[in-house]
Every structure is written in C-alpha cells, then in structure tokens.
Write an enzyme that holds these catalytic residues in place. Sequence first.
Site, short mmCIF file in Angstrom:
data_model
loop_
_atom_site.label_atom_id
_atom_site.label_comp_id
_atom_site.label_asym_id
_atom_site.label_seq_id
_atom_site.Cartn_x
_atom_site.Cartn_y
_atom_site.Cartn_z
N LYS A 95 0.87 -1.19 0.00
CA LYS A 95 0.00 0.00 0.00
C LYS A 95 0.90 1.23 0.00
CE LYS A 95 -1.65 2.90 2.81
NZ LYS A 95 -1.58 4.16 2.02
N GLY A 126 7.19 5.73 8.08
CA GLY A 126 6.31 6.89 8.24
C GLY A 126 6.53 7.53 9.60
N SER A 127 5.47 8.13 10.12
CA SER A 127 5.64 8.89 11.36
C SER A 127 5.70 7.98 12.59
CB SER A 127 4.47 9.87 11.53
OG SER A 127 3.30 9.15 11.88
N GLY A 154 3.47 4.72 13.58
CA GLY A 154 4.27 3.53 13.89
C GLY A 154 3.88 2.92 15.23
N GLU A 183 10.22 2.03 10.43
CA GLU A 183 11.26 3.04 10.18
C GLU A 183 10.55 4.38 10.29
OE1 GLU A 183 13.40 5.72 9.11
OE2 GLU A 183 13.05 5.10 7.04
N CYS A 213 13.80 11.24 5.83
CA CYS A 213 13.91 10.85 7.24
C CYS A 213 15.31 11.15 7.73
CB CYS A 213 13.70 9.35 7.41
SG CYS A 213 12.18 8.80 6.75
N GLU A 250 10.25 16.79 14.66
CA GLU A 250 10.54 16.59 13.24
C GLU A 250 9.65 17.52 12.41
OE1 GLU A 250 9.47 12.79 11.31
OE2 GLU A 250 11.42 12.88 10.32
C1 UN1 Z 1 14.09 8.22 3.88
O1 UN1 Z 1 14.13 9.44 3.89
O2 UN1 Z 1 13.17 7.60 4.44
O3 UN1 Z 1 19.80 7.93 3.13
C2 UN1 Z 1 15.05 7.39 3.15
C3 UN1 Z 1 19.13 8.58 2.35
C4 UN1 Z 1 18.35 7.84 1.27
C5 UN1 Z 1 17.14 7.20 1.86
C6 UN1 Z 1 16.32 8.09 2.73
N1 UN1 Z 1 19.20 6.87 0.66
O4 UN1 Z 1 19.04 9.78 2.41
#
Ligand code: UN1
Length: 498
Positions: free
Chosen positions: A175, A228-229, A233, A250, A284, A385
């Site tokens: 999804k 996601g957030s 999570g 993650e 992230c 964040e």
């Molecule tokens: C993400 O933002 O969830 O390390 C992944 C990085 C990328 C992946 C980021 N290869 O910035």
Amino acid sequence: MAAAYGNFINGKWITKGSRGTFENRSPADPSDVIGIFPESGHEEIEAAVRAAAEALPAWSRTPAPRRGEILRRVGDLLSKHKDEIAKLATREMGKVLAETRGDVQEGIDCAYYYAGEGRRMFGQTVPTELPNKFGMSIRRPIGVAGLITPWNFPLAIPTWKSFPALICGNTLVLKPAEDSPATAVKLMEIFEEAGVPKGVVNLVHGDGPNTGAALVKHEKIGVISFTGSSETGREIARLTGGSLKRCSLELGGKNAQIVMEDADLDLAIEGALWGAFGTTGQRCTATSRLIVHKKVASELTGRLVEQAKKLKLGNGLEESTQVGPLVNKTQRERVAGYCMVGQEEDGAKLLLGGKAPGGKLSKGYFFEPTVFAGVTPKMRIFQEEIFGPVIGIVEVKSFEEAIAALNDSRYGLSSSIYTKDVNRAFKAIEQIEAGITYINGPTIGAEVHLPFGGVKDTGNGHREAGITGLDIFSEWKAVYVDYSGKLQKAQIDTHPDD
Ligand code: UN1
C-alpha cells in the site's frame, strides 16, 4: 482527461475502488492531475491478501537463485525505464529530477543486491555437542508481507521492502502513500514484465486509516513493514503486538550535523546545504540541526545563509531547479506552522526564509529554504521533526557539549560530524546514539547494502536494506540431523557424570 490507474490484485489491474476514487495532483502545479486511483478498503485488502496467500506455496518453493534471476530482470527493467519513472515520480511528489533518478538508482542497486542474495542467504553450519550429529541454521519465509510506504522515496522504499521480502520467498501486498501512487504502479508493471507470477505481488491504493489499517489487522499477514511517522508507527506496533505479528518500523528523525572548529568549513557548508535542503528537507535522514563550535559559528552561519539564498526553487522537472516543492498543502501548513513556532521561541532568530515564495511559484506548494540561529535543545524546533527545508543552528563550546546536544533527542536515525581529528571522529562513532553516523559527510545518502534504521523513537530495532533486511522477512530455523542411529540426549549424554 487524467489516466485511470488501478490496483494490481492477483495479476489483474482493477480501477474500481470500493470506497470510490482519489486524484493525484502535482505539488509543483496542483492543476496538473496525474491520475485517478481507486480508494480501496477492506474488500480489496481481502482479495489481495487471499491472492498472496494462494501464490505463497509455489513462490516459497521456487529456488531462491531463480527468484534472484527474476529480481535481476526487475533491476534491468528499472534501468531501462529509469528516466520515465523519475519524471513521473518528480511530477507526483515534487523532488528534482536528479534526485528521483537517484531514487530509481537506489531501487536498481537494491534489485541487484538482493538478486545476489538468492545465491547466498547464508545460514550457519556449526559443530554439535554429540557425535554423528549435524547442526545448521536456515532461513524460511514468513508468509504474506504487508508493506506500507511513504511518498518521499516513492520507488526506493517500496524496493527496500519488496525485494528482500521476495528473495526470502514471501508474497506481498503493497500500500503506497496516496501522494505517490503512480510510481508504485510503475514498479508493479515492472514486476509483471519481469515474470513475477500472479498473486506474488499485489498493489492496493488507499489511505492509512482504512486501507493501511485493514492490511495491518489482517490475520493472514505475517509481517508488516512500515515507513512513516512515529505516531502511526506506535499505533501499528500496538495492533501487530496484539496479534503477535512481526512488525518493522522506520519512523521519524531529527538528524544533526556537528561542525567542529577544526573542520573543513567549505565541505561542512556544502554538506549542510545538501543535507538540509536536498529533497526539500523531506527525508527521514535530512539534516535539521546544525551543531557548530562557537569559534566557527558566525562564519559558518553567514556563509550558509548566503549560499542557501541562492538555491533555485522551481518545478523539479526543470533541470536548473535545485529545490522542488513540498509534497502537499498540509505539509506546507505544517512547515509554516513550525516557522511561526520558531519565531516565537525565546532566543531563536530567523535568518532566512520561513515562508512560501510569491510570484509564479505561489501556485505550487513551495517553501523557502529556512535557517534559524540561536536554537537550543529546549526549543520545539530543536526537538520536533519538521520534514521541510528548515535548519536550526545550535552553538556549542566543546566536543562533549556537541555530542550531548546531538543525543538530546527522542529520535536517532542519522548523524554526522565534520572534523579533521581522527580521535574525535572515533569518539563520535562510539558515543552518538543513532543508527547511522557519517564522518565528514552529510546525514543523507545511505547505501543499500548497509543496515538502515535508527534507535529510540525512530524505530523498533529492525534494520532495512543490506543483510539485515533479510532478518525482517525471514524466520530462522535450527536444523539438527542425527545420523548415529540411536537416541542421543543433548546435555545429558555429553556430561554423564556431572
Ligand atoms: C528516507 O528518507 O526515508 O539515506 C530514506 C538517504 C536515502 C534514503 C532516505 N538513501 O538519504
């Protein structure tokens, strides 16, 4: 007329959704409708999980090297269609073309990496306590995997999850985020063309509260992998915990770059610009705190602001653009809200940006690169964040203070330190509480063959990508073969007189 895209269930494309349809529009130009997608729910999840469960016995028995050959073809096809997918991804989620090409490249790298795992997937063979007995460990698939992916890496993240799931012999339901459904359609088309058997991969579009939740709660799903957030999570962990499903999360980050007084400042500034404003800060791993030694703070701040000012905002499809829009209106409101909060914090000073640009950019969800100085750990803009092009500069007096400030966070994904002192670099590697640490490099840009994930509220202990990605999608089995022809009692026959 915008194209009608479908769910992909049991090898068939179905454009009808039980909850209607939704539109996907370009964040650079919201009048550009990219496509109409089915808004799915329980019904579609049920059909997709059933298809995946039916496809499981044959796929899990397919030799792993053979599954690897299919993944290699997926990699070849991603290479062949790299530009086309990158353009579509830029159009639907906004980041600049060079970056969506990088996003697809990450998927290609991931395909070849896990294709190779089809011929490795090492277990262990070990001595046993008893004579004429053999011991080894092997990986088994879990079953049907449910993958819930975000929009910021619309191609790479679905590949990090689906390729290890497939090479381990699982089938899956994906999804994708509602802001990047078309890129996920491309990935499915490529799976189909590469010869993935029907039912092995399924795609269901829809929102989190309905479609995502139905997937998480489905009793035939054996493992959920979510990016996601932290808030979502936590909810997923609660639901999967109740049913004892495996779940890999993650989640958020509040990544910091430390710049010591001995650092190469040119390099550190270049790194901070890329880490903070690349992908419009929507990674992230993005750099949102810049922790700088006070001896170099004013020079670094002045030069960073000068260079950030020159970054060219625009539609990511134009090659000269350096910073694309934010993904949608809600995100722009959120980022603008944080800039207001920042300006109200006692001591924080807005040096650049803090607002949406006017003129011809005002029709898209653009936001100016933003720099705050005078930030301290007590402030919300230090702790929360933001997921936008906003960096806060924090001044420190020592290495120890820098590390303490970096670690003063509920998150722990990526981190970085710029220094020429090798002793400090190694101390930082040891003391920083994060899943990723860079020495003299920005916080972004993880490679697919190393573990990806973080500590504290960033996740629940799993690591995606690399060899550790296999651990999310497989169960270990210990195997003992006794060829003595008699009953041998472990721990008892080995120590008969104890
Ligand atoms: C993400 O933002 O969830 O390390 C992944 C990085 C990328 C992946 C980021 N290869 O910035």
